[in-house]
Scaffold this motif. Structure first.
Motif, PDB file in Angstrom:
ATOM      1  N   GLN A 239     -18.582 -20.006   4.168  1.00  0.00           N
ATOM      2  CA  GLN A 239     -19.667 -20.099   3.193  1.00  0.00           C
ATOM      3  C   GLN A 239     -20.741 -21.102   3.624  1.00  0.00           C
ATOM      4  O   GLN A 239     -20.431 -22.151   4.169  1.00  0.00           O
TER       5      GLN A 239
ATOM      6  N   GLU B  95     -25.027 -20.200  -4.195  1.00  0.00           N
ATOM      7  CA  GLU B  95     -23.645 -20.026  -3.783  1.00  0.00           C
ATOM      8  C   GLU B  95     -23.508 -18.774  -2.937  1.00  0.00           C
ATOM      9  O   GLU B  95     -24.387 -17.910  -2.927  1.00  0.00           O
TER      10      GLU B  95
ATOM     11  N   ARG C  75     -23.209 -23.784   2.337  1.00  0.00           N
ATOM     12  CA  ARG C  75     -23.390 -24.636   1.163  1.00  0.00           C
ATOM     13  C   ARG C  75     -24.881 -24.769   0.881  1.00  0.00           C
ATOM     14  O   ARG C  75     -25.642 -25.177   1.751  1.00  0.00           O
TER      15      ARG C  75
END
Length: 198
Positions: free
Chosen positions: A138, A145, A140
């Motif tokens: 992911q 998100e 940040r």
């Protein structure tokens, strides 16, 4: 000929685990004077082989990735995945992407932006970032998100490929993005037609 070889030497420096380089670091890696490097980087930047960030550091641009997609395996993968990303972005209203994870870094390979969505994550192919774990690629983002689902197996899909949806924080869950992401991943594993319903 000498200028071409110098430019290629600069590009070779980016084949590294480092995400970005200062001018001093590039000078040390290549042995070129900073003034020479600035001229070379300026030319490379005009054709998007390199990009200079707001922090003054140099990164790989989008052109090498675009050209790499012409290589048969990459081209076949793009032809298979891009329609799925396009539909995923359209149905979720969020940015859909294909991520490649290796050696603690993440590379965004393909992107589909949601149509008619003013507030969105403007991710572009060639964007790179560091990750703490290969199991968590992911990005940040302040106020945003990213949801990720791994593509694990098959002849055309390697374990280091992930599908992702990204957008403003708090909006992904409300549009049932988790279900859409899992369904798209399953569709790719099953070799379903991009036209099939997600």
């Amino acid at each position: 000929m000498e200028a071409v070889e110098r430019a290629l030497t600069v590009l070779e420096t980016f084949d590294s685990r480092k995400e970005s380089f200062s001018l001093a670091e590039l000078a040390q890696a290549t042995g070129y004077y900073k003034s020479t490097l600035l001229r070379l980087l300026g030319s490379l930047e005009r054709f998007d082989y390199t990009r200079r960030g707001e922090d003054g550091r140099w990164r790989m641009g989008g052109t090498p990735l675009r050209l790499a997609r012409r290589h048969p395996p990459s081209r076949d993968l793009a032809l298979r995945v891009q329609p799925v990303l396009d539909k995923l972005a359209r149905q979720s209203g969020e940015t859909a992407s294909l991520l490649e994870v290796s050696d603690g870094g993440v590379l965004c390979s393909l992107v589909a932006l949601p149509p008619d969505q003013a507030l969105r994550h403007d991710l572009t192919p060639g964007t790179q970032w560091s990750c703490q774990s290969v199991h968590d690629p992911q990005l940040r983002m302040a106020g945003g998100e990213m949801l990720c689902q791994q593509l694990d197996g098959g002849d055309a899909l390697a374990p280091d490929l992930w599908l992702a949806l990204s957008g403003p924080a708090g909006r992904l869950e409300s549009t049932d993005c988790v279900r859409l992401l899992k369904t798209a991943t399953h569709q790719l594993h099953q070799g379903a037609s991009p036209g099939d319903d997600l």
